[in-house]
Design a protein around this motif. Structure first.
Motif, mmCIF file in Angstrom:
data_model
loop_
_atom_site.group_PDB
_atom_site.id
_atom_site.type_symbol
_atom_site.label_atom_id
_atom_site.label_comp_id
_atom_site.label_asym_id
_atom_site.label_seq_id
_atom_site.Cartn_x
_atom_site.Cartn_y
_atom_site.Cartn_z
ATOM 1 N N ASP A 116 0.938 -1.200 0.100
ATOM 2 C CA ASP A 116 -0.141 0.049 -0.048
ATOM 3 C C ASP A 116 0.867 1.449 0.146
ATOM 4 N N GLY A 117 0.456 2.167 -0.696
ATOM 5 C CA GLY A 117 1.411 3.567 -0.869
ATOM 6 C C GLY A 117 2.182 3.394 -1.935
ATOM 7 N N THR A 118 2.090 2.495 -2.935
ATOM 8 C CA THR A 118 2.962 2.328 -3.898
ATOM 9 C C THR A 118 2.145 1.757 -5.063
ATOM 10 N N ASN A 119 2.700 1.990 -6.445
ATOM 11 C CA ASN A 119 1.914 1.531 -7.285
ATOM 12 C C ASN A 119 0.306 1.659 -7.640
ATOM 13 N N GLU A 120 -0.121 2.907 -7.547
ATOM 14 C CA GLU A 120 -1.582 3.146 -7.469
ATOM 15 C C GLU A 120 -1.656 4.450 -8.513
ATOM 16 N N ILE A 121 -2.878 4.480 -8.883
ATOM 17 C CA ILE A 121 -3.075 5.632 -9.795
ATOM 18 C C ILE A 121 -4.483 5.995 -9.577
ATOM 19 N N ASP A 122 -4.777 7.259 -9.074
ATOM 20 C CA ASP A 122 -6.127 7.373 -8.667
ATOM 21 C C ASP A 122 -6.890 8.615 -9.264
ATOM 22 N N ILE A 123 -8.195 8.470 -9.403
ATOM 23 C CA ILE A 123 -9.146 9.500 -9.546
ATOM 24 C C ILE A 123 -10.185 9.392 -8.565
ATOM 25 N N GLU A 124 -10.207 10.458 -7.566
ATOM 26 C CA GLU A 124 -10.945 10.455 -6.189
ATOM 27 C C GLU A 124 -11.657 11.569 -6.436
ATOM 28 N N PHE A 125 -13.226 11.270 -5.783
ATOM 29 C CA PHE A 125 -14.051 12.599 -5.608
ATOM 30 C C PHE A 125 -14.264 12.661 -4.151
ATOM 31 N N SER A 126 -13.595 13.724 -3.515
ATOM 32 C CA SER A 126 -13.751 13.834 -2.007
ATOM 33 C C SER A 126 -13.266 15.268 -1.636
ATOM 34 N N HIS A 127 -13.989 15.638 -0.348
ATOM 35 C CA HIS A 127 -13.549 16.724 0.168
ATOM 36 C C HIS A 127 -12.500 16.437 1.243
ATOM 37 N N TRP A 128 -12.378 15.143 1.603
ATOM 38 C CA TRP A 128 -11.510 14.447 2.687
ATOM 39 C C TRP A 128 -11.762 15.482 4.081
ATOM 40 N N GLY A 129 -13.186 15.586 4.205
ATOM 41 C CA GLY A 129 -13.711 16.040 5.312
ATOM 42 C C GLY A 129 -13.669 17.497 5.590
ATOM 43 N N VAL A 130 -13.248 18.214 4.708
ATOM 44 C CA VAL A 130 -13.177 19.528 4.671
ATOM 45 C C VAL A 130 -13.887 20.216 3.334
ATOM 46 N N PRO A 131 -15.159 20.700 3.734
ATOM 47 C CA PRO A 131 -15.968 21.096 2.595
ATOM 48 C C PRO A 131 -15.360 22.094 1.588
ATOM 49 N N THR A 132 -14.463 23.040 2.092
ATOM 50 C CA THR A 132 -13.765 23.917 1.055
ATOM 51 C C THR A 132 -12.836 23.255 0.247
ATOM 52 N N ASN A 133 -12.514 21.860 0.320
ATOM 53 C CA ASN A 133 -11.345 21.265 -0.501
ATOM 54 C C ASN A 133 -11.816 21.074 -1.978
ATOM 55 N N PRO A 134 -11.251 21.270 -3.147
ATOM 56 C CA PRO A 134 -11.530 20.784 -4.378
ATOM 57 C C PRO A 134 -11.900 19.333 -4.315
ATOM 58 N N ILE A 135 -12.909 19.070 -5.170
ATOM 59 C CA ILE A 135 -13.562 17.751 -4.979
ATOM 60 C C ILE A 135 -12.844 16.801 -6.121
ATOM 61 N N ASP A 136 -12.235 17.038 -7.138
ATOM 62 C CA ASP A 136 -12.026 16.072 -8.112
ATOM 63 C C ASP A 136 -10.472 15.990 -8.100
ATOM 64 N N GLY A 137 -10.042 14.796 -7.337
ATOM 65 C CA GLY A 137 -8.420 14.733 -7.175
ATOM 66 C C GLY A 137 -7.821 13.652 -7.971
ATOM 67 N N TYR A 138 -6.584 14.124 -8.319
ATOM 68 C CA TYR A 138 -5.686 12.955 -9.046
ATOM 69 C C TYR A 138 -4.371 12.562 -8.475
ATOM 70 N N THR A 139 -4.218 11.404 -8.237
ATOM 71 C CA THR A 139 -3.107 10.900 -7.320
ATOM 72 C C THR A 139 -2.053 9.940 -8.058
ATOM 73 N N VAL A 140 -0.964 9.906 -8.007
ATOM 74 C CA VAL A 140 0.146 9.033 -8.562
ATOM 75 C C VAL A 140 0.936 8.341 -7.473
ATOM 76 N N PHE A 141 1.076 7.220 -6.988
ATOM 77 C CA PHE A 141 1.654 6.725 -6.060
ATOM 78 C C PHE A 141 2.842 6.164 -6.750
ATOM 79 N N PRO A 142 4.192 6.129 -6.193
ATOM 80 C CA PRO A 142 5.488 5.888 -6.920
ATOM 81 C C PRO A 142 5.428 4.185 -6.959
ATOM 82 N N ALA A 143 6.482 3.724 -7.778
ATOM 83 C CA ALA A 143 6.825 2.421 -8.158
ATOM 84 C C ALA A 143 7.469 1.748 -7.004
ATOM 85 N N VAL A 144 8.208 2.595 -6.211
ATOM 86 C CA VAL A 144 8.920 2.171 -5.187
ATOM 87 C C VAL A 144 8.446 2.744 -3.836
ATOM 88 N N GLU A 145 8.784 2.094 -2.532
ATOM 89 C CA GLU A 145 8.616 2.764 -1.227
ATOM 90 C C GLU A 145 9.429 3.821 -0.975
#
Length: 241
Positions: A116-145
């Motif tokens: 976990d925390g490696t080798n992951e490509i994310d499109i996630e819709f969330s405010h992560w608990g804070v309503p003012t956070n932008p909701i459309d999030g993109y994340t790339v987790f690295p190939a190595v720890e």
């Protein structure tokens, strides 16, 4: 990893690995996360009955409340996929989700690829608990720890039933994320991010990865509005390089 239409139950569901129900959707065999498989992300409770196909073949994911507990949903492909275009057509107001909800469209590693925390490509819709956070999030987790993930987030605004299309194009050197209003990538562009690091072999996953789709509660906190949620995935499309 920082609402109702009558449904036809999975008449063709079978028992897959670890007792998971399986089904055909958009040309791929998918498994439903079993009800007994509680835990992260969240941690949360999961209900295999919260993921199903309707009579049109659309995939529904639900967040429900039962006996004072909230239950999430997740599905994932049995096949691991590689470089190419991943495109998800969604029905539902992902732009107005409660601040504690997360809707994810992503690739995730099996144990033999990385932790976990490696080798992951994310499109996630969330405010992560804070309503003012932008909701459309993109994340790339690295190939190595030991390497920090890269991420960007954007505000988006949908209309009506909330039809939208979201994609990432994954190559060995770069990942292009895009979000569009409407049922295809021909619609108006809502968000766009090209991730092209200097050392892609370290910062971009290089192994085959299964596709996951889930709906869950950030840190296991119930929705602030107390409402159940249902989102629909019209289709998933993978076009290999």
């Amino acid at each position: 990893m920082k609402h109702t239409i009558a449904a036809l139950f999975l008449a063709l569901a079978a028992v897959g690995s670890l007792g998971a129900k399986t089904f055909q959707f958009s040309g791929y065999q998918w498994e439903i996360r079993p009800s007994e498989d509680n835990g992260g992300p969240g941690p949360n409770h999961w209900d295999e009955n919260n993921a199903f196909l309707d009579a049109r073949g659309y995939l529904h994911l639900k967040l429900t409340k039962r006996g004072g507990e909230w239950y999430c949903s997740e599905v994932y492909t049995q096949e691991a996929l590689g470089f190419g275009l991943y495109e998800f057509s969604i029905v539902g107001r992902v732009d107005t989700l409660d601040r504690n909800l997360v809707f994810g469209l992503f690739n995730y590693p099996e144990a033999d690829v990385g932790p976990d925390g490696t080798n992951e490509i994310d499109i996630e819709f969330s405010h992560w608990g804070v309503p003012t956070n932008p909701i459309d999030g993109y994340t790339v987790f690295p190939a190595v720890e030991g390497v920090r993930p890269a991420e960007r987030s954007y505000p988006i605004e949908l209309r009506g039933a909330g039809q939208s299309t979201h994609s990432f194009t994954w190559t060995p050197e770069s990942i292009l994320f895009q979000s569009f209003r409407g049922t295809s990538s021909a619609g108006p562009l809502l968000a766009n991010w090209l991730y092209q690091p200097r050392d892609p072999q370290v910062h971009i996953p290089q192994s085959l990865l299964p596709v996951h789709i889930n709906l869950w509660l950030f840190e296991g906190v119930p929705p602030s509005d107390g409402q159940e949620v249902e989102l629909i995935v019209r289709s998933f499309r993978f076009t290999p390089m």
